[in-house]
Design a protein around this motif. Structure first.
Motif, PDB file in Angstrom:
ATOM      1  N   UNK A   1       0.852  -1.187   0.000  1.00  0.00           N
ATOM      2  CA  UNK A   1       0.000   0.000   0.000  1.00  0.00           C
ATOM      3  C   UNK A   1       0.888   1.236   0.000  1.00  0.00           C
ATOM      4  N   UNK A   2       0.434   2.324  -0.603  1.00  0.00           N
ATOM      5  CA  UNK A   2       1.251   3.544  -0.579  1.00  0.00           C
ATOM      6  C   UNK A   2       1.281   4.201   0.801  1.00  0.00           C
ATOM      7  N   UNK A   3       0.282   3.898   1.644  1.00  0.00           N
ATOM      8  CA  UNK A   3       0.211   4.537   2.952  1.00  0.00           C
ATOM      9  C   UNK A   3      -0.535   3.633   3.926  1.00  0.00           C
ATOM     10  N   UNK A   4       0.011   3.461   5.102  1.00  0.00           N
ATOM     11  CA  UNK A   4      -0.664   2.699   6.152  1.00  0.00           C
ATOM     12  C   UNK A   4      -1.453   3.661   7.010  1.00  0.00           C
ATOM     13  N   UNK A   5      -2.697   3.328   7.294  1.00  0.00           N
ATOM     14  CA  UNK A   5      -3.588   4.203   8.058  1.00  0.00           C
ATOM     15  C   UNK A   5      -4.022   3.532   9.349  1.00  0.00           C
ATOM     16  N   UNK A   6      -4.467   4.367  10.276  1.00  0.00           N
ATOM     17  CA  UNK A   6      -4.950   3.868  11.558  1.00  0.00           C
ATOM     18  C   UNK A   6      -6.344   3.295  11.448  1.00  0.00           C
ATOM     19  N   UNK A   7      -6.629   2.321  12.264  1.00  0.00           N
ATOM     20  CA  UNK A   7      -7.948   1.694  12.277  1.00  0.00           C
ATOM     21  C   UNK A   7      -8.349   1.333  13.699  1.00  0.00           C
ATOM     22  N   UNK A   8      -9.324   0.455  13.843  1.00  0.00           N
ATOM     23  CA  UNK A   8      -9.781   0.091  15.175  1.00  0.00           C
ATOM     24  C   UNK A   8      -8.735  -0.682  15.973  1.00  0.00           C
ATOM     25  N   UNK A   9      -7.798  -1.314  15.279  1.00  0.00           N
ATOM     26  CA  UNK A   9      -6.762  -2.082  15.974  1.00  0.00           C
ATOM     27  C   UNK A   9      -5.545  -1.230  16.327  1.00  0.00           C
ATOM     28  N   UNK A  10      -5.554   0.041  15.959  1.00  0.00           N
ATOM     29  CA  UNK A  10      -4.447   0.923  16.307  1.00  0.00           C
ATOM     30  C   UNK A  10      -3.874   1.620  15.090  1.00  0.00           C
ATOM     31  N   UNK A  11      -2.786   2.385  15.297  1.00  0.00           N
ATOM     32  CA  UNK A  11      -2.189   3.124  14.190  1.00  0.00           C
ATOM     33  C   UNK A  11      -1.482   2.197  13.200  1.00  0.00           C
ATOM     34  N   UNK A  12      -1.571   2.544  11.938  1.00  0.00           N
ATOM     35  CA  UNK A  12      -0.898   1.843  10.847  1.00  0.00           C
ATOM     36  C   UNK A  12      -1.245   0.360  10.797  1.00  0.00           C
ATOM     37  N   UNK A  13      -2.536   0.043  10.943  1.00  0.00           N
ATOM     38  CA  UNK A  13      -2.974  -1.347  10.866  1.00  0.00           C
ATOM     39  C   UNK A  13      -3.826  -1.610   9.633  1.00  0.00           C
ATOM     40  N   UNK A  14      -4.227  -0.553   8.915  1.00  0.00           N
ATOM     41  CA  UNK A  14      -5.050  -0.707   7.718  1.00  0.00           C
ATOM     42  C   UNK A  14      -4.314  -0.163   6.508  1.00  0.00           C
ATOM     43  N   UNK A  15      -4.554  -0.781   5.340  1.00  0.00           N
ATOM     44  CA  UNK A  15      -3.993  -0.246   4.102  1.00  0.00           C
ATOM     45  C   UNK A  15      -4.710   1.060   3.770  1.00  0.00           C
ATOM     46  N   UNK A  16      -4.246   1.745   2.766  1.00  0.00           N
ATOM     47  CA  UNK A  16      -4.805   3.042   2.408  1.00  0.00           C
ATOM     48  C   UNK A  16      -6.309   2.958   2.124  1.00  0.00           C
ATOM     49  N   UNK A  17      -6.715   2.007   1.272  1.00  0.00           N
ATOM     50  CA  UNK A  17      -8.123   1.899   0.887  1.00  0.00           C
ATOM     51  C   UNK A  17      -9.010   1.544   2.080  1.00  0.00           C
ATOM     52  N   UNK A  18      -8.601   0.574   2.866  1.00  0.00           N
ATOM     53  CA  UNK A  18      -9.414   0.168   4.022  1.00  0.00           C
ATOM     54  C   UNK A  18      -9.458   1.271   5.075  1.00  0.00           C
ATOM     55  N   UNK A  19      -8.350   2.011   5.219  1.00  0.00           N
ATOM     56  CA  UNK A  19      -8.322   3.118   6.169  1.00  0.00           C
ATOM     57  C   UNK A  19      -9.279   4.224   5.789  1.00  0.00           C
ATOM     58  N   UNK A  20      -9.375   4.511   4.486  1.00  0.00           N
ATOM     59  CA  UNK A  20     -10.312   5.537   4.021  1.00  0.00           C
ATOM     60  C   UNK A  20     -11.746   5.076   4.261  1.00  0.00           C
ATOM     61  N   UNK A  21     -12.034   3.800   3.932  1.00  0.00           N
ATOM     62  CA  UNK A  21     -13.389   3.262   4.163  1.00  0.00           C
ATOM     63  C   UNK A  21     -13.751   3.316   5.644  1.00  0.00           C
ATOM     64  N   UNK A  22     -12.798   2.949   6.497  1.00  0.00           N
ATOM     65  CA  UNK A  22     -13.041   2.958   7.944  1.00  0.00           C
ATOM     66  C   UNK A  22     -13.347   4.371   8.422  1.00  0.00           C
ATOM     67  N   UNK A  23     -12.574   5.339   7.949  1.00  0.00           N
ATOM     68  CA  UNK A  23     -12.784   6.721   8.367  1.00  0.00           C
ATOM     69  C   UNK A  23     -14.136   7.249   7.894  1.00  0.00           C
ATOM     70  N   UNK A  24     -14.545   6.893   6.662  1.00  0.00           N
ATOM     71  CA  UNK A  24     -15.843   7.334   6.150  1.00  0.00           C
ATOM     72  C   UNK A  24     -16.985   6.747   6.969  1.00  0.00           C
ATOM     73  N   UNK A  25     -16.884   5.451   7.302  1.00  0.00           N
ATOM     74  CA  UNK A  25     -17.928   4.826   8.122  1.00  0.00           C
ATOM     75  C   UNK A  25     -18.014   5.492   9.490  1.00  0.00           C
ATOM     76  N   UNK A  26     -16.859   5.783  10.052  1.00  0.00           N
ATOM     77  CA  UNK A  26     -16.822   6.413  11.367  1.00  0.00           C
ATOM     78  C   UNK A  26     -17.401   7.822  11.319  1.00  0.00           C
TER      79      UNK A  26
END
Length: 107
Positions: free
Chosen positions: A29-54
Motif C-alpha cells: 500500500x502507498x500509505x498505512x492508516x490507523x484503524x480500530x486495531x491501532x495506528x498503521x494497521x489498515x492499508x490506504x483503501x481500508x483506512x479511508x473506508x473505515x474513516x468514512x464509516x466512522x
C-alpha cells in the motif's frame, strides 16, 4: 557462499516482518492508516473506508448540533432586527456607512 546465506536469511526475516492489512490482508500500500486495531494497521483503501464509516456514524449526532446552531442564529437575527428598528434614521445610515467602509457589506 556466505553472501548467499546472508541474502536468504534477510529475505526470510523480511517475510516474517511484513505488514498486513487487518481488513483485506494486503501487504502493499502507498500509505498505512490507523484503524480500530491501532495506528498503521489498515492499508490506504481500508483506512479511508473505515474513516468514512466512522464519520457517517458520528454525523447523526452532529446534525442535532447543526439544528441548534440554526435556531440560535435565527433567534439572534430577530434580536438584531429589533435593535435595528430602535435606531433612528441617522444611526442606521451611520451603521451602513461603517459596514461599507469596513468591507462587511458589498454594494
Amino acid at each position: 557462499m556466505v553472501m548467499m546465506d546472508l541474502k536468504e536469511w534477510s529475505s526470510q526475516e523480511s517475510n516474517e516482518n511484513k505488514k498486513c492489512c487487518a481488513d483485506c490482508k494486503t501487504t502493499k500500500t502507498p500509505l498505512w492508516r490507523g484503524g480500530p486495531a491501532g495506528p498503521k494497521t489498515l492499508c490506504n483503501a481500508c483506512g479511508i473506508r473505515y474513516r468514512k464509516r466512522r464519520a457517517s456514524s458520528s454525523s447523526s449526532s452532529s446534525s442535532r448540533k447543526r439544528e441548534e446552531v440554526v435556531l440560535l442564529e435565527r433567534a439572534s437575527s430577530v434580536v438584531k432586527r429589533q435593535r435595528w428598528k430602535m435606531l433612528g434614521e441617522e444611526e442606521q445610515a451611520a451603521v451602513c456607512l461603517m459596514a461599507l467602509s469596513c468591507g462587511f457589506v458589498f454594494a
